[in-house]
Design an enzyme around this catalytic site. Structure first.
Site, PDB file in Angstrom:
ATOM      1  N   ASP A 209       0.829  -1.200   0.000  1.00  0.00           N
ATOM      2  CA  ASP A 209       0.000   0.000   0.000  1.00  0.00           C
ATOM      3  C   ASP A 209       0.870   1.260   0.000  1.00  0.00           C
ATOM      4  O   ASP A 209       1.802   1.377   0.794  1.00  0.00           O
ATOM      5  CB  ASP A 209      -0.855  -0.037   1.285  1.00  0.00           C
ATOM      6  CG  ASP A 209      -1.871   1.070   1.363  1.00  0.00           C
ATOM      7  OD1 ASP A 209      -2.850   1.027   0.603  1.00  0.00           O
ATOM      8  OD2 ASP A 209      -1.687   1.984   2.192  1.00  0.00           O
ATOM      9  N   GLU A 273       1.678  -0.469  -4.918  1.00  0.00           N
ATOM     10  CA  GLU A 273       0.598   0.465  -5.256  1.00  0.00           C
ATOM     11  C   GLU A 273       1.214   1.849  -5.390  1.00  0.00           C
ATOM     12  O   GLU A 273       1.620   2.451  -4.393  1.00  0.00           O
ATOM     13  CB  GLU A 273      -0.489   0.502  -4.172  1.00  0.00           C
ATOM     14  CG  GLU A 273      -1.677   1.337  -4.633  1.00  0.00           C
ATOM     15  CD  GLU A 273      -2.303   2.245  -3.571  1.00  0.00           C
ATOM     16  OE1 GLU A 273      -3.420   2.715  -3.790  1.00  0.00           O
ATOM     17  OE2 GLU A 273      -1.671   2.502  -2.532  1.00  0.00           O
TER      18      GLU A 273
HETATM   19  C1  GLC Z   1      -4.185   3.158  -0.462  1.00  0.00           C
HETATM   20  C2  GLC Z   1      -5.446   2.335  -0.369  1.00  0.00           C
HETATM   21  C3  GLC Z   1      -6.558   3.209   0.121  1.00  0.00           C
HETATM   22  C4  GLC Z   1      -6.205   3.712   1.490  1.00  0.00           C
HETATM   23  C5  GLC Z   1      -4.858   4.417   1.470  1.00  0.00           C
HETATM   24  C6  GLC Z   1      -4.346   4.644   2.843  1.00  0.00           C
HETATM   25  O1  GLC Z   1      -4.259   4.126  -1.426  1.00  0.00           O
HETATM   26  O2  GLC Z   1      -5.725   1.737  -1.596  1.00  0.00           O
HETATM   27  O3  GLC Z   1      -7.790   2.544   0.154  1.00  0.00           O
HETATM   28  O4  GLC Z   1      -7.190   4.583   1.953  1.00  0.00           O
HETATM   29  O5  GLC Z   1      -3.871   3.679   0.796  1.00  0.00           O
HETATM   30  O6  GLC Z   1      -3.919   3.441   3.416  1.00  0.00           O
END
Ligand code: GLC
Length: 537
Positions: A209, A273
Site C-alpha cells: 500500500d 501500489e
Molecule cells: C491506499 C489504499 C486506500 C487507502 C490508502 C491509505 O491508497 O488503496 O484505500 O485509503 O492507501 O492506506
C-alpha cells in the site's frame, strides 16, 4: 495452467500469466450475519473464483483496526480483526484456496498505522518516549502552524498538532493514520518482519500500500505547486507536485529490502501500489530485479475512454518498460469509480476484452465481472472518511465498495443481516447466479476471455505489437511461437472498421455469435464490439 508447458512455467512464474482478482473483504461475503464480509465468507465463495478461472486473489486488509479507513488503519499487522475472523480462518482460507490452485496475495500497509496502534500510543506519550522516533514528529513552524505545506490525501494538511506534547505528527492520509518513520532502522526491521510473518503463514505475495510514501524528504522541504492544477475542478490534493512528501530516491533501497525478503520464499510476488506518472512508475521495477515484480499500472482507470488516448498510453507504457520488466493492467479497484459506471455497460464488455488481451498481468476488481456499477449513497449512509472530509465532490469510495451481488435473494446473497453499505438496486438482475446461466452475459464473457488467455501462450505471455487504427478503433497484435492474434476494439457506439489484409477467424467477440467467422481483408466491427481474431499463420 492449460496451454503453458512446464518449461514456459519456469521462465514465466504464475504472477506473469495469472489473473489476479481483488477482494474487498467487507463487501464480498458475510458468513455471520453482521452485515460485514469476512474470511469465512471468502472461503465459501472460492468456487466462483475457480469457475471464473482466477489464479490469485488479492485481499484488501483484514487486520485488527478501528476501521476509520476500513482496515487501512492497522493496530496489529499480524492479526485478524474479529469482524473478519481469526488466524485459524486465515489458515483455512489459504489451505482451501491453494487446494483449488488459487494463490493468496495480502495487503501490506507499511507507510502508516492506526493512531490506536500501541506504537503510536507510546510515541505520543512524551517527546522522549523511546517510541517517539517511530513516527514523524516536528515542532510547529514559527507561526505555530504545521512544519511544512504537505497535504493529506483525504483533505487538509498532512500534519496534526498533538496538544499534550506541543509537536505535530505527520499523516499522509487521515489524522488517524500516522506515518511510520522508515528512516528509523528499528521501524524498518519490525515492519519487514510483517512480510515474513505472512509469507511463513502461506501468503503468496503482498500488494504494498502507498509504497512511494514510505520515504519522505529528510529536510521536510515544501512540495512545489502543480502548474497543471485547476482549482475548483481537480482534487485539492493535486494542488502540489508530491515529489518531496514521497517518491524519494531512497524508497528504492527500502523496496529492494522488501524484495529480498520476498525472494527468500519461492514463487512469491511483490506488487507496489503507486499512483504516479508513467515515467516515474518505471523506477519502481528497480535495478536488476531489486524492485517490485510490478508497480500497479493505473492508466486504464485514469484515462478517458478514447481509442487514440488509450492507444498512445499502451504504446508509451510498452516502450518505457525497462528490459525484463513485466507489464500489468488494472480497470478498477476499491479507490476508484467502477469501470461499468465510467464507460457504460456496452463498453464494459470491450474493456474486459482489453484487460484480458493486453500484454501483462490483469487485475480484476470484485463485481466488475458482472458489471456492478457505482451505487449512489445517501448522505446519511456515507461511510468513507474521504467523502466525509470533502463531501459532494465525487471523491467518496463507498459507491464502488457495495456488497457483491451473488443472487436475487435478499441483500443479493451477501448477508442475512443489514449490509454495511446498501446493495445496488439492480441486484435481482445483475448477479452471479443469473449471469452464470446466460451465455450472453458479461460474466460468461469474462470466463471465456480468461479461458482463452490461459489456453493461448500468445495471449498470456506473448509479444505485443501495435496496429495503426483510426477513430474509435483500438487494435494490436499478440504473438507467440505457435499462434498470432489480432485484437480489435471499437470504443465507439457506431460501426467501425479496421482496414488491412487480415486473414483468420474470430476466436471470440464481445457480441458472442461471431465466433468461427472467417475474416478476410478489412475487419468490420459493430458499435461497441471487440473481437479477437486468430490469424492464419
Ligand atoms: C491506499 C489504499 C486506500 C487507502 C490508502 C491509505 O491508497 O488503496 O484505500 O485509503 O492507501 O492506506
Amino acid at each position: 495452467m492449460t496451454g503453458i508447458d512446464a518449461a514456459a512455467a519456469d521462465a514465466h512464474p504464475w504472477w506473469k500469466h495469472g489473473v489476479i482478482y481483488q477482494i474487498y473483504p467487507r463487501s464480498f461475503q458475510d458468513s455471520d450475519g453482521d452485515g460485514v464480509g469476512d474470511l469465512r465468507g471468502i472461503r465459501a465463495r472460492l468456487g466462483h473464483l475457480e469457475w471464473l478461472g482466477i489464479d490469485a486473489v488479492w485481499i484488501s486488509p483484514f487486520y485488527p483496526s478501528p476501521m476509520v479507513d476500513f482496515g487501512y488503519d492497522v493496530t496489529d499487522h499480524r492479526g485478524v480483526d474479529p469482524r473478519f475472523g481469526t488466524l485459524d480462518d486465515f489458515d483455512a482460507l489459504v489451505e482451501d484456496a491453494h487446494a483449488r490452485g488459487i494463490r493468496v496475495i495480502l495487503d501490506y500497509i507499511p507507510n502508516h498505522t492506526s493512531d490506536q496502534h500501541p506504537w503510536f500510543r507510546e510515541s505520543r506519550r512524551s517527546r522522549d518516549d523511546p517510541r517517539r522516533d517511530w513516527y514523524i514528529w516536528r515542532d510547529p513552524a514559527p507561526d505555530g502552524g504545521p512544519p511544512n505545506n504537505w497535504l493529506s490525501a483525504f483533505g487538509g494538511s498532512a500534519w496534526t498538532l498533538d496538544e499534550a506534547t506541543g509537536q505535530y505528527y505527520l499523516h499522509s492520509f487521515l489524522r488517524e493514520q500516522p506515518d511510520l518513520n522508515w528512516r528509523n532502522p528499528a521501524v524498518e526491521a519490525e515492519m519487514l518482519e510483517v512480510i515474513r510473518f505472512w509469507m511463513e503463514r502461506g501468503a503468496d505475495g503482498v500488494r504494498v500500500d502507498a509504497v512511494q510514501k514510505v520515504i519522505k524528504d529528510e529536510a521536510l522541504r515544501d512540495d512545489p505547486p502543480n502548474p497543471d492544477y485547476h482549482p475548483g475542478v481537480d482534487d485539492p490534493y493535486d494542488a502540489q507536485l508530491r515529489i518531496l512528501s514521497g517518491d524519494r530516491p531512497e524508497v528504492h533501497d527500502v523496496i529492494a529490502r522488501m524484495r529480498r525478503l520476498t525472494d527468500a520464499y519461492p514463487d512469491r510476488v511483490l506488487i507496489g501500489e503507486i499512483y504516479n506518472a508513467i515515467e516515474r512508475l518505471m523506477a519502481y521495477y528497480g535495478h536488476d530485479g531489486a524492485g517490485c515484480h510490478f508497480p500497479y499500472n493505473f492508466q486504464l482507470i485514469k484515462l478517458p475512454w478514447d481509442a487514440r488516448t488509450i492507444d498512445e498510453a499502451v504504446r508509451g507504457y510498452e516502450s518505457l518498460l525497462p528490459p525484463g520488466a513485466w507489464p500489468n493492467w488494472v480497470l478498477g479497484n476499491h479507490d476508484r469509480h467502477r469501470v461499468a459506471s465510467r464507460v457504460g455497460p456496452a463498453q464494459a464488455r470491450v474493456a474486459a476484452m482489453l484487460l484480458f488481451t493486453l500484454r501483462g498481468t490483469p487485475t480484476l476488481y470484485y463485481g466488475d465481472e458482472i458489471g456492478m456499477r457505482d451505487v449512489p449513497i445517501p448522505p446519511e449512509l456515507v461511510q468513507d472518511p474521504w467523502e466525509k472530509n470533502l463531501p459532494g465532490q465525487g471523491l467518496g469510495r463507498d459507491p464502488e465498495r457495495t456488497p457483491m451481488q451473488w443472487d436475487a435473494s435478499p441483500s443479493a446473497g451477501f448477508t442475512t443481516g443489514e449490509p454495511w453499505l446498501p446493495v445496488a438496486e439492480d441486484f435481482a438482475r445483475v448477479n452471479v447466479a443469473a449471469q452464470r446461466e446466460d451465455p450472453a452475459s458479461l460474466l460468461t464473457l469474462h470466463r471465456r476471455l480468461i479461458a482463452l488467455r490461459q489456453a493461448e501462450p500468445a495471449l498470456a505471455l506473448g509479444r505485443w505489437a501495435p496496429v495503426d487504427a483510426e477513430g474509435a478503433v483500438l487494435a494490436y497484435l499478440r504473438e507467440g511461437e505457435e499462434s498470432r492474434f489480432l485484437v480489435a476494439l471499437n470504443l465507439g457506439e457506431a460501426p467501425a472498421r479496421l482496414a488491412g489484409d487480415w486473414a483468420g477467424e474470430v476466436a471470440i467477440s464481445t457480441h458472442g455469435e461471431r465466433e468461427g467467422e472467417a475474416v478476410r481483408g478489412t475487419l468490420e466491427l459493430r458499435g461497441a464490439e471487440g473481437v479477437v481474431v486468430r490469424l492464419r499463420a
